[in-house]
Design an enzyme around this catalytic site. Sequence first.
Site, PDB file in Angstrom:
ATOM      1  N   GLU A  82      29.878  42.593  22.224  1.00 57.60           N
ATOM      2  CA  GLU A  82      30.703  42.828  21.039  1.00 57.60           C
ATOM      3  C   GLU A  82      31.560  41.623  20.673  1.00 57.60           C
ATOM      4  O   GLU A  82      31.895  40.808  21.525  1.00 57.60           O
ATOM      5  CB  GLU A  82      31.653  43.998  21.316  1.00 57.60           C
ATOM      6  CG  GLU A  82      30.959  45.324  21.208  1.00 57.60           C
ATOM      7  CD  GLU A  82      31.791  46.439  21.801  1.00 57.60           C
ATOM      8  OE1 GLU A  82      32.802  46.798  21.192  1.00 57.60           O
ATOM      9  OE2 GLU A  82      31.419  46.934  22.866  1.00 57.60           O
ATOM     10  N   CYS A 139      31.017  43.571  32.922  1.00 63.68           N
ATOM     11  CA  CYS A 139      32.051  42.864  33.694  1.00 63.68           C
ATOM     12  C   CYS A 139      32.075  43.471  35.084  1.00 63.68           C
ATOM     13  O   CYS A 139      31.775  44.644  35.264  1.00 63.68           O
ATOM     14  CB  CYS A 139      33.415  43.056  33.019  1.00 63.68           C
ATOM     15  SG  CYS A 139      34.770  42.144  33.790  1.00 63.68           S
ATOM     16  N   CYS A 181      38.597  46.813  36.272  1.00 66.02           N
ATOM     17  CA  CYS A 181      39.919  47.299  35.848  1.00 66.02           C
ATOM     18  C   CYS A 181      39.836  48.774  35.425  1.00 66.02           C
ATOM     19  O   CYS A 181      38.901  49.181  34.740  1.00 66.02           O
ATOM     20  CB  CYS A 181      40.459  46.451  34.697  1.00 66.02           C
ATOM     21  SG  CYS A 181      40.717  44.727  35.161  1.00 66.02           S
ATOM     22  N   CYS A 208      39.467  49.835  31.518  1.00 70.03           N
ATOM     23  CA  CYS A 208      38.606  49.054  30.627  1.00 70.03           C
ATOM     24  C   CYS A 208      37.187  49.608  30.552  1.00 70.03           C
ATOM     25  O   CYS A 208      36.590  49.947  31.565  1.00 70.03           O
ATOM     26  CB  CYS A 208      38.576  47.608  31.116  1.00 70.03           C
ATOM     27  SG  CYS A 208      37.596  46.532  30.069  1.00 70.03           S
ATOM     28  N   GLY A 261      33.782  40.898  29.516  1.00 66.93           N
ATOM     29  CA  GLY A 261      33.558  39.864  30.514  1.00 66.93           C
ATOM     30  C   GLY A 261      34.829  39.188  30.963  1.00 66.93           C
ATOM     31  O   GLY A 261      35.864  39.249  30.300  1.00 66.93           O
ATOM     32  N   GLU A 262      34.736  38.545  32.123  1.00 66.19           N
ATOM     33  CA  GLU A 262      35.856  37.769  32.658  1.00 66.19           C
ATOM     34  C   GLU A 262      35.474  36.288  32.540  1.00 66.19           C
ATOM     35  O   GLU A 262      34.590  35.815  33.258  1.00 66.19           O
ATOM     36  CB  GLU A 262      36.104  38.184  34.114  1.00 66.19           C
ATOM     37  CG  GLU A 262      36.981  37.251  34.931  1.00 66.19           C
ATOM     38  CD  GLU A 262      38.324  36.904  34.278  1.00 66.19           C
ATOM     39  OE1 GLU A 262      38.970  37.786  33.696  1.00 66.19           O
ATOM     40  OE2 GLU A 262      38.708  35.722  34.341  1.00 66.19           O
ATOM     41  N   SER A 269      41.456  34.491  28.095  1.00 63.52           N
ATOM     42  CA  SER A 269      42.181  35.541  28.804  1.00 63.52           C
ATOM     43  C   SER A 269      41.531  35.817  30.152  1.00 63.52           C
ATOM     44  O   SER A 269      40.318  35.963  30.245  1.00 63.52           O
ATOM     45  CB  SER A 269      42.160  36.808  27.943  1.00 63.52           C
ATOM     46  OG  SER A 269      42.876  37.843  28.564  1.00 63.52           O
ATOM     47  N   SER A 327      46.118  38.672  32.026  1.00 62.39           N
ATOM     48  CA  SER A 327      46.279  40.121  31.956  1.00 62.39           C
ATOM     49  C   SER A 327      47.079  40.561  33.163  1.00 62.39           C
ATOM     50  O   SER A 327      46.586  40.563  34.280  1.00 62.39           O
ATOM     51  CB  SER A 327      44.907  40.796  31.945  1.00 62.39           C
ATOM     52  OG  SER A 327      44.199  40.354  30.810  1.00 62.39           O
ATOM     53  N   CYS A 369      37.837  47.906  23.847  1.00 61.11           N
ATOM     54  CA  CYS A 369      36.830  46.892  24.108  1.00 61.11           C
ATOM     55  C   CYS A 369      35.642  47.460  24.897  1.00 61.11           C
ATOM     56  O   CYS A 369      35.809  48.151  25.882  1.00 61.11           O
ATOM     57  CB  CYS A 369      37.540  45.813  24.924  1.00 61.11           C
ATOM     58  SG  CYS A 369      36.487  44.594  25.588  1.00 61.11           S
TER      59      CYS A 369
HETATM   60  N1  SAH Z   1      38.572  39.733  31.526  1.00 59.56           N
HETATM   61  C1  SAH Z   1      39.574  39.108  30.736  1.00 59.56           C
HETATM   62  C2  SAH Z   1      39.309  39.150  29.241  1.00 59.56           C
HETATM   63  C3  SAH Z   1      38.703  40.397  28.649  1.00 59.56           C
HETATM   64  S1  SAH Z   1      39.719  41.816  28.533  1.00 59.56           S
HETATM   65  C4  SAH Z   1      40.927  39.701  31.061  1.00 59.56           C
HETATM   66  O1  SAH Z   1      40.997  40.562  31.921  1.00 59.56           O
HETATM   67  O2  SAH Z   1      41.907  39.232  30.534  1.00 59.56           O
HETATM   68  C5  SAH Z   1      40.820  41.453  27.219  1.00 59.56           C
HETATM   69  C6  SAH Z   1      42.148  42.173  27.323  1.00 59.56           C
HETATM   70  O3  SAH Z   1      42.005  43.555  26.980  1.00 59.56           O
HETATM   71  C7  SAH Z   1      42.732  42.143  28.710  1.00 59.56           C
HETATM   72  O4  SAH Z   1      44.110  41.905  28.645  1.00 59.56           O
HETATM   73  C8  SAH Z   1      42.443  43.551  29.202  1.00 59.56           C
HETATM   74  O5  SAH Z   1      43.252  43.886  30.279  1.00 59.56           O
HETATM   75  C9  SAH Z   1      42.675  44.336  27.945  1.00 59.56           C
HETATM   76  N2  SAH Z   1      42.140  45.690  27.931  1.00 59.56           N
HETATM   77  C10 SAH Z   1      41.024  46.166  28.495  1.00 59.56           C
HETATM   78  N3  SAH Z   1      40.890  47.476  28.274  1.00 59.56           N
HETATM   79  C11 SAH Z   1      41.942  47.845  27.538  1.00 59.56           C
HETATM   80  C12 SAH Z   1      42.390  49.082  27.000  1.00 59.56           C
HETATM   81  N4  SAH Z   1      41.711  50.209  27.185  1.00 59.56           N
HETATM   82  N5  SAH Z   1      43.536  49.086  26.278  1.00 59.56           N
HETATM   83  C13 SAH Z   1      44.244  47.947  26.097  1.00 59.56           C
HETATM   84  N6  SAH Z   1      43.891  46.760  26.582  1.00 59.56           N
HETATM   85  C14 SAH Z   1      42.752  46.707  27.310  1.00 59.56           C
END
Ligand code: SAH
Length: 347
Positions: free
Chosen positions: A87, A107, A111, A114, A160-161, A192, A215, A334
């Site tokens: 996406e 990913c 988390c 996510c 993705g990370e 990020s 994050s 996301c």
């Molecule tokens: N892997 C990287 C980048 C992708 S996630 C990272 O962890 O930063 C992008 C951002 O969206 C991150 O801050 C992540 O923690 C956040 N995110 C993921 N799922 C989410 C959700 N359900 N609500 C709000 N933020 C979310």
Amino acid sequence: MYLTDYSIDDLKQLLASWNEPAFRAGQIFAWLSKGVLPENMSNIPKTLRAKLSEIPYGSVQIFDKRLSARDGTVKYLFSMEDGNMVEGVLMRYRYGNTLCLSTQVGCRMGCAFCASTLEGRVRNLSAGEMLGEVSAAEKDEPPREDGGRAVTNLVLMGSGEPLDNFDEVVRFLRLVTSPDGAGISPRNISVSTCGIVPRIYDFMEQAPHVTLSVSLHAHDNETRSRIMPINNRYPIDDVLKAAAAYSEKTGRRVVFEYALIRGVNASQADAAALASKLKGMLCHVNLIPLNPVPERNLSGCTRKEAYQFQNWLEQKHISATVRREMGTDIEGACGQLRRKTIHDLRK
Ligand code: SAH
């Protein structure tokens, strides 16, 4: 390696091996940065176009697209040559358009809030595929009257990370910032990360100096480990140390992402503890009311509560903003559009 992964230097080597003139490298690179296929590279001789066509391109196509009636946000579902999908989201701001792009299919960071991580990591994206996300979105936008680019800013915050796909992300950043290609300034790019500490140090040495977003989502190890498994490996103080080193090295403030989760990290005591953790750092906190994911049993707080949390931080002299909500009518959190489409296709 895909053709779109090639830098100008790689192309020069390739051309040398074919006894073709080196000056073509810049021309080809400019086309690749626009997502143009060899057959359409109009200033390249036909014989050379034919040779280039034999290298797998690494193309990225728009498979599905949703346009927000509310704010013009566009959510893209991109498909790649092997049928995998990722996406991207184009968001419109006063200063330009920001594309949020993906760096991996799925990913593996796990988390708890996510959607992207629910089925693990399928594969890394190549640098050229990330470039393909940018050029696909750029091509999809109507040409601008001033002749400027439609996509002016990038955030690597899709699925993705980024630092788990380190080499390709660094390569991508070099390609996309190249003045001979898209020429997007590193100042206009944010990467990020969930906090893979050793890679943050490598990143500040090897990549163009972009804005680093971390994050954080919690101020203590217990909570952070519960919602972000990576914290078991790299505890919060090490993450903050790496973030401080990044900001020192690059002179840029670090952005901490903090998703407010009801009953987990959103109380006034949490705000106070977060403020004392971040005291003295060149940083900014980006508050995000958690986007609920149906598969996950966590709920976000309201925007009003998010502004309250922002006030608590600001009272302690920590700069903070609540992230604007965009495209709420076209997307969930996301990773959701991809999951939904794959699910519907399987039906
Ligand atoms: N892997 C990287 C980048 C992708 S996630 C990272 O962890 O930063 C992008 C951002 O969206 C991150 O801050 C992540 O923690 C956040 N995110 C993921 N799922 C989410 C959700 N359900 N609500 C709000 N933020 C979310």
